[in-house]
Design an enzyme around this catalytic site. Structure first.
Site, PDB file in Angstrom:
ATOM      1  N   ARG A 111       0.829  -1.221   0.000  1.00 16.88           N
ATOM      2  CA  ARG A 111       0.000   0.000   0.000  1.00 16.88           C
ATOM      3  C   ARG A 111       0.858   1.263   0.000  1.00 16.88           C
ATOM      4  O   ARG A 111       0.332   2.359  -0.201  1.00 16.88           O
ATOM      5  CB  ARG A 111      -0.942  -0.020   1.211  1.00 16.88           C
ATOM      6  CG  ARG A 111      -2.103  -0.993   1.037  1.00 16.88           C
ATOM      7  CD  ARG A 111      -2.971  -1.077   2.278  1.00 16.88           C
ATOM      8  NE  ARG A 111      -2.302  -1.815   3.345  1.00 16.88           N
ATOM      9  CZ  ARG A 111      -2.853  -2.062   4.528  1.00 16.88           C
ATOM     10  NH1 ARG A 111      -4.061  -1.617   4.794  1.00 16.88           N
ATOM     11  NH2 ARG A 111      -2.189  -2.751   5.445  1.00 16.88           N
ATOM     12  N   GLN A 112       2.156   1.104   0.209  1.00 16.43           N
ATOM     13  CA  GLN A 112       3.076   2.242   0.169  1.00 16.43           C
ATOM     14  C   GLN A 112       3.758   2.256  -1.203  1.00 16.43           C
ATOM     15  O   GLN A 112       4.956   2.065  -1.339  1.00 16.43           O
ATOM     16  CB  GLN A 112       4.095   2.127   1.299  1.00 16.43           C
ATOM     17  CG  GLN A 112       3.435   2.097   2.681  1.00 16.43           C
ATOM     18  CD  GLN A 112       4.439   1.956   3.803  1.00 16.43           C
ATOM     19  OE1 GLN A 112       5.406   2.711   3.876  1.00 16.43           O
ATOM     20  NE2 GLN A 112       4.219   0.973   4.672  1.00 16.43           N
TER      21      GLN A 112
ATOM     22  N   ASP B  74     -15.250   2.065  -3.660  1.00 15.80           N
ATOM     23  CA  ASP B  74     -14.993   3.414  -4.159  1.00 15.80           C
ATOM     24  C   ASP B  74     -14.759   3.330  -5.655  1.00 15.80           C
ATOM     25  O   ASP B  74     -14.644   2.244  -6.231  1.00 15.80           O
ATOM     26  CB  ASP B  74     -13.807   4.070  -3.445  1.00 15.80           C
ATOM     27  CG  ASP B  74     -12.545   3.213  -3.494  1.00 15.80           C
ATOM     28  OD1 ASP B  74     -12.270   2.599  -4.552  1.00 15.80           O
ATOM     29  OD2 ASP B  74     -11.841   3.143  -2.468  1.00 15.80           O
TER      30      ASP B  74
ATOM     31  N   ASP C 235      -8.665  -4.561   5.763  1.00 16.22           N
ATOM     32  CA  ASP C 235      -7.808  -4.070   6.846  1.00 16.22           C
ATOM     33  C   ASP C 235      -8.680  -3.854   8.085  1.00 16.22           C
ATOM     34  O   ASP C 235      -9.031  -4.794   8.766  1.00 16.22           O
ATOM     35  CB  ASP C 235      -7.111  -2.796   6.397  1.00 16.22           C
ATOM     36  CG  ASP C 235      -6.042  -2.320   7.373  1.00 16.22           C
ATOM     37  OD1 ASP C 235      -5.767  -3.036   8.349  1.00 16.22           O
ATOM     38  OD2 ASP C 235      -5.485  -1.231   7.166  1.00 16.22           O
TER      39      ASP C 235
ATOM     40  N   ASP D  25     -12.843  -6.438  -2.834  1.00 14.77           N
ATOM     41  CA  ASP D  25     -11.667  -5.603  -2.597  1.00 14.77           C
ATOM     42  C   ASP D  25     -10.449  -6.512  -2.489  1.00 14.77           C
ATOM     43  O   ASP D  25     -10.589  -7.733  -2.366  1.00 14.77           O
ATOM     44  CB  ASP D  25     -11.829  -4.777  -1.329  1.00 14.77           C
ATOM     45  CG  ASP D  25     -11.154  -3.411  -1.427  1.00 14.77           C
ATOM     46  OD1 ASP D  25     -10.233  -3.267  -2.263  1.00 14.77           O
ATOM     47  OD2 ASP D  25     -11.547  -2.496  -0.676  1.00 14.77           O
TER      48      ASP D  25
ATOM     49  N   LYS E  75     -17.900   8.182  -1.383  1.00 10.85           N
ATOM     50  CA  LYS E  75     -17.804   8.945  -0.138  1.00 10.85           C
ATOM     51  C   LYS E  75     -17.866  10.453  -0.407  1.00 10.85           C
ATOM     52  O   LYS E  75     -17.175  10.952  -1.305  1.00 10.85           O
ATOM     53  CB  LYS E  75     -16.498   8.596   0.587  1.00 10.85           C
ATOM     54  CG  LYS E  75     -16.527   7.259   1.273  1.00 10.85           C
ATOM     55  CD  LYS E  75     -15.249   6.965   2.014  1.00 10.85           C
ATOM     56  CE  LYS E  75     -14.307   6.175   1.163  1.00 10.85           C
ATOM     57  NZ  LYS E  75     -13.117   5.732   1.883  1.00 10.85           N
TER      58      LYS E  75
ATOM     59  N   THR F  98     -14.618   0.931   5.694  1.00 13.57           N
ATOM     60  CA  THR F  98     -15.278   1.354   4.450  1.00 13.57           C
ATOM     61  C   THR F  98     -16.183   0.260   3.917  1.00 13.57           C
ATOM     62  O   THR F  98     -17.303   0.517   3.467  1.00 13.57           O
ATOM     63  CB  THR F  98     -14.223   1.737   3.400  1.00 13.57           C
ATOM     64  OG1 THR F  98     -13.439   2.820   3.889  1.00 13.57           O
ATOM     65  CG2 THR F  98     -14.891   2.158   2.094  1.00 13.57           C
TER      66      THR F  98
END
Length: 336
Positions: A107-108, A182, A240, A236, A210, A244
């Site tokens: 994710r980074q 999203d 985590d 997804d 959102k 959401t």
């Protein structure tokens, strides 16, 4: 073509069952062209928290596949990965392949503020120093593949999900809407709908969106798409906290959804599973050890990785793993 394949794994780790499953898959593979062994990674822990690793058996001249356990705490995951690859490189293997069921730090993947690093690239740089090839599944950002200076395959789990649903939960596929939490998840749900269509299963798409009227407000989620009276499957890559995903599920039920399900490849569940009671069922892959709950089920990716390793070892293309029609035509009884 490989003559001897070694599956390297930590026998004491939480994820050893995943590695053992891959080994068993390769052992029973029809027309197998190579011998396969399962080899332990031994560890010695010192009192000051240092440790060292040792490959328990000879791997000289072998095609080695390290199945690295993704359940380890992130910093330990990275440190052990480096040390195991270092130990392998000193053991004269023919080839080092690293298999990351869940690629931590993915994710980074970009520089999103000043004075930070791109840690996904740092991991890729380290792996590329030692390994000849690598593979994972459902990278958080597919472009991370480009950070590696070695061939690095990103497998997709959605064909495995479809196979599981057709075998175990056909009712979920009726009157189905696939939902992204999203707009950024649009590509993932479009891919799943396309693969379902190839199987003759019609599904529609919806999105959670959102909105904030003020910067200090909690984002409100609205649903874009027709979901009333439908089975809704939120998809997804990572679960985590699940915040959401849960808010999206609540809004789907408010909008009249018949039932709401979720699939997340990598189930971290860092805040526990209590909040996931809102779902009729939560499906996760076995890249991480899943928590036990009545509404949580595991979709195994052992065969997917086993076949990918088999094809890598025998010099065959992996493209068939991404095409459900080719999978059925070319692989017969094999399923991912």
């Amino acid at each position: 073509m490989a003559e001897e394949v070694a599956i390297i794994a930590d026998f004491q780790s939480e994820g050893f069952g995943f590695a053992k499953g891959i080994y068993d898959y390769l052992k029973t593979k029809e027309n197998k062209e190579f011998a396969v062994s399962l080899i332990n990674v031994e560890k010695v822990e010192f009192k000051d928290s240092e440790f060292k690793v040792k490959i328990a058996e000879n791997i000289r001249g072998k095609y080695c596949f390290l199945i690295h356990d993704s359940n380890k705490e992130a910093s330990r995951w990275l440190t052990e990965l480096i040390f195991i690859l270092e130990a392998m490189s000193f053991s004269s293997p023919k080839e080092i392949n690293v298999v990351l069921p869940y690629t931590r730090f993915s994710r980074q993947d970009r520089k999103d503020e000043s004075r930070v690093g791109v840690n996904a690239k740092a991991v890729a740089d380290i792996v590329s120093l030692y390994a000849d090839r690598g593979m994972t599944v459902d990278l958080h950002a597919p472009q991370i593949q480009e950070y590696f200076s070695i061939p690095f395959d990103n497998l997709y789990s959605l064909t495995s999900l479809i196979n599981y649903l057709q075998k175990v939960h056909k009712e979920i596929l009726n009157n189905l809407v696939v939902v992204a939490t999203d707009l950024g998840g649009g590509k993932r749900v479009e891919y799943l709908v396309k693969k379902l269509k190839e199987r003759g299963i019609k599904a529609e798409i919806a999105f959670g969106y959102k909105t904030r009227e003020k910067d200090d407000e909690v984002a409100k989620t609205i649903i874009i798409g027709k979901v009333e009276g439908k089975n809704c499957l939120i998809v997804d890559d990572i679960i985590d906290t699940g915040g959401t995903m849960v808010r999206t599920a609540e809004k789907l039920k408010e909008a009249g959804a018949e039932k709401v399900f979720a699939y997340g490849t990598h189930g971290l569940f860092v805040e526990g599973i209590e909040k996931f009671k809102v779902f009729d069922k939560v499906l996760v892959a076995d890249t991480l050890k899943a928590p036990e709950a009545k509404n949580i089920e595991v979709v195994s990716l052992v065969n997917l990785f086993g076949e990918a390793i088999y094809r890598t070892a025998t010099g065959q293309s992996l493209s068939v793993l991404f095409d459900s029609n080719k999978t059925e035509q070319n692989l017969g009884k094999w399923e991912i």
